[in-house]
Write a protein that holds these residues in place. Structure first.
Motif, mmCIF file in Angstrom:
data_model
loop_
_atom_site.group_PDB
_atom_site.id
_atom_site.type_symbol
_atom_site.label_atom_id
_atom_site.label_comp_id
_atom_site.label_asym_id
_atom_site.label_seq_id
_atom_site.Cartn_x
_atom_site.Cartn_y
_atom_site.Cartn_z
ATOM 1 N N ALA A 1 0.809 -1.222 0.000
ATOM 2 C CA ALA A 1 0.000 0.000 0.000
ATOM 3 C C ALA A 1 0.843 1.273 0.000
ATOM 4 C CB ALA A 1 -0.938 -0.010 1.213
ATOM 5 N N LEU A 2 1.601 1.496 1.073
ATOM 6 C CA LEU A 2 2.205 2.805 1.297
ATOM 7 C C LEU A 2 3.237 3.160 0.235
ATOM 8 C CD1 LEU A 2 2.228 5.246 3.101
ATOM 9 C CD2 LEU A 2 3.925 4.121 4.560
ATOM 10 N N ALA A 3 4.146 2.240 -0.057
ATOM 11 C CA ALA A 3 5.205 2.542 -1.023
ATOM 12 C C ALA A 3 4.632 2.853 -2.400
ATOM 13 C CB ALA A 3 6.189 1.376 -1.105
ATOM 14 N N VAL A 4 3.631 2.073 -2.821
ATOM 15 C CA VAL A 4 3.015 2.300 -4.125
ATOM 16 C C VAL A 4 2.248 3.614 -4.134
ATOM 17 C CG1 VAL A 4 1.384 1.381 -5.799
ATOM 18 C CG2 VAL A 4 2.878 -0.165 -4.553
ATOM 19 N N GLN A 5 1.570 3.901 -3.049
ATOM 20 C CA GLN A 5 0.790 5.139 -2.978
ATOM 21 C C GLN A 5 1.662 6.365 -3.180
ATOM 22 O OE1 GLN A 5 -1.085 5.730 0.793
ATOM 23 N NE2 GLN A 5 -1.841 7.773 0.286
ATOM 24 N N MET A 6 2.904 6.305 -2.730
ATOM 25 C CA MET A 6 3.783 7.472 -2.793
ATOM 26 C C MET A 6 4.324 7.738 -4.191
ATOM 27 S SD MET A 6 5.846 6.808 0.792
ATOM 28 C CE MET A 6 6.826 8.306 0.710
ATOM 29 N N VAL A 7 4.265 6.748 -5.092
ATOM 30 C CA VAL A 7 4.910 6.925 -6.404
ATOM 31 C C VAL A 7 3.975 6.721 -7.584
ATOM 32 C CG1 VAL A 7 7.152 6.226 -5.489
ATOM 33 C CG2 VAL A 7 5.669 4.512 -6.525
ATOM 34 N N ILE A 8 2.757 6.244 -7.376
ATOM 35 C CA ILE A 8 1.916 5.897 -8.515
ATOM 36 C C ILE A 8 1.054 7.055 -8.994
ATOM 37 C CG2 ILE A 8 -0.134 5.084 -7.291
ATOM 38 C CD1 ILE A 8 -0.084 2.653 -9.245
ATOM 39 N N GLY A 9 0.867 8.074 -8.171
ATOM 40 C CA GLY A 9 0.096 9.242 -8.598
ATOM 41 C C GLY A 9 -1.293 9.313 -8.020
ATOM 42 N N ASN A 10 -1.897 8.183 -7.655
ATOM 43 C CA ASN A 10 -3.189 8.123 -6.974
ATOM 44 C C ASN A 10 -4.304 8.814 -7.758
ATOM 45 O OD1 ASN A 10 -2.002 6.829 -4.655
ATOM 46 N ND2 ASN A 10 -1.155 8.823 -4.111
ATOM 47 N N ALA A 11 -4.309 8.644 -9.060
ATOM 48 C CA ALA A 11 -5.384 9.157 -9.906
ATOM 49 C C ALA A 11 -6.274 7.986 -10.286
ATOM 50 C CB ALA A 11 -4.825 9.832 -11.151
ATOM 51 N N PRO B 1 -0.249 9.096 -14.307
ATOM 52 C CA PRO B 1 -0.714 8.800 -12.944
ATOM 53 C C PRO B 1 -1.843 7.785 -12.938
ATOM 54 C CG PRO B 1 -0.402 11.158 -13.230
ATOM 55 C CD PRO B 1 -0.250 10.541 -14.592
ATOM 56 N N ALA B 2 -1.759 6.849 -12.034
ATOM 57 C CA ALA B 2 -2.766 5.795 -11.920
ATOM 58 C C ALA B 2 -3.015 5.537 -10.438
ATOM 59 C CB ALA B 2 -2.298 4.525 -12.645
#
Length: 307
Positions: free
Chosen positions: A234-244, A254-255
Motif C-alpha cells: 500500500a504505502l510505497a506504491v501510494q507514494m509513487v503511482i500518482g493516486n489518480a 498517474p494511476a
C-alpha cells in the motif's frame, strides 16, 4: 494389594499428562487462529457486499465501471463507483514487478547456490536480509525522491505512474523471490548434479537443464509469493503511482491501485455510508485475490510433490 497395582498401572504418568496438556494447548491455539481467520473473512465479506445489497450498486458496474467518484452520481442517477481503474493498476504493477524481479532473483539464486556459495553467504545473504528488513515507507520515500525524477527525466510526464510503482515493487519483492528460489535450488538432490556432470554435461548445462528444471515448482511458488506481496503493498506504491483513479493510458501516466485508494479514503468516510462501503468492497477484492494466490501456491506445491 491388587487394587493398588491396578491403580498405578491405569494412572497417567506425568509425561502422559504433559503430552495431553500440550495437545490440548495446541488444539486451542489452532482453533483460535481458525476462529480469527473466519471472523476476518466474515467481517470483510459482510461489509464488502453491503455496496450491492444496501446501496443497490450492481456488481457489473462496480467491476467494469471506469468512473470513480463515490460522492457523485452519473447521468443515470447511479453512484460513480467503477473500480476497474484500480483493479487494472493493481494487476499491472504486480505482474510487471514480478516479470522484472524473476530473472534477477533466479540469477542471484544460481550464483549463491551453484557458482559461489561462500561469497553468496558472506555478501549476498546479508544484503538480502537487509532489503527484507527495510520498512515500506523507506522504499516509498526513495522511490519518490529517486525513481520518480528518473522516470520523469527519461520518459517525460510527471514521473508518477505504473512504471515508478513497478520499479519500487521490484526492489521490494526481489528479496522474497530470491530467498525462496535459493531454498528451491537447495532442495534439488546433489546426485542430480553429479549424474549430469558424469554424463559429460557442462556446469551451465547442468544448471539450466537439470537444477532449474527440477526446481520449477519451487521457483513458481516464490514468484507467486512475490506477486501476493506486490498486490497487497500500500504505502510505497501510494507514494509513487500518482493516486489518480483513472484508467492508465500508459506506464508513465498517474494511476492508482486498490491499496492506494483504500489508504487515502479510509479516514475520510463515515461508517455505513456508500463511500465507506465501496472501500470495504475494494478490501474484499484484495482478500479474494490473496486467497487466489494462496490456492495457486498450494496447487503448485502439490504438482511439485507429485513429481
Amino acid at each position: 494389594m491388587q487394587s493398588s497395582i491396578e491403580e498405578r498401572l491405569t494412572k497417567k504418568s506425568k509425561k502422559a499428562k504433559l503430552e495431553t496438556f500440550g495437545k490440548s494447548l495446541s488444539f486451542i491455539c489452532i482453533a483460535f487462529i481458525v476462529l480469527v481467520v473466519i471472523s476476518i473473512l466474515y467481517f470483510v465479506a459482510s461489509k464488502g457486499i453491503a455496496t450491492f445489497t444496501q446501496n443497490g450498486v450492481s456488481i457489473g458496474s462496480f467491476l467494469g465501471g471506469t468512473d470513480w467518484n463515490p460522492s457523485g452520481k452519473g447521468a443515470d442517477g447511479q453512484p460513480l463507483v467503477g473500480a476497474l481503474p484500480m483493479i487494472t493498476g493493481s494487476f499491472l504493477v504486480t505482474f510487471l514487478s514480478a516479470i522484472v524481479a524473476t530473472p534477477f532473483a533466479i540469477g542471484a539464486a544460481v550464483f549463491m547456490t551453484e557458482i559461489s556459495p561462500k561469497m553468496g553467504k558472506k555478501i549476498l545473504q546479508p544484503v538480502i536480509e537487509l532489503l527484507v528488513g527495510i520498512p515500506s515507507v523507506v522504499y516509498g520515500f526513495i522511490g519518490l525522491t529517486v525513481v520518480v525524477p528518473a522516470v520523469r527525466n527519461v520518459f517525460g510526464g510527471s514521473g508518477f505512474g505504473i512504471l515508478a510503482g513497478t520499479f519500487v515493487l521490484f526492489v521490494m519483492i526481489l528479496p522474497t523471490v530470491t530467498s525462496m528460489t535459493i531454498d528451491a535450488l537447495n532442495t534439488v538432490p546433489r546426485h542430480y548434479r553429479e549424474a549430469s556432470l558424469a554424463l559429460g554435461a557442462t556446469r551451465w548445462q547442468t544448471v539450466y537443464k537439470v537444477v532449474l528444471r527440477s526446481a520449477i515448482p519451487g521457483i513458481l511458488t516464490a514468484v507467486v509469493f512475490g506477486m501476493a506481496r506486490a498486490f497487497g503493498e500500500a504505502l510505497a506504491v501510494q507514494m509513487v503511482i500518482g493516486n489518480a483513479a483513472l484508467m492508465p493510458g500508459n506506464l508513465v501516466s498517474p494511476a492508482s491501485t486498490l491499496t492506494s485508494i483504500l489508504t487515502m479514503g479510509m479516514g475520510n468516510t463515515v461508517m455505513g455510508s456508500l463511500q465507506n462501503n465501496v472501500l470495504w468492497s475494494l478490501a474484499l477484492i484484495l482478500l479474494v485475490m490473496s486467497l487466489v494466490f494462496n490456492i495457486m501456491t498450494r496447487l503448485i506445491g502439490k504438482k511439485g510433490a507429485m513429481k
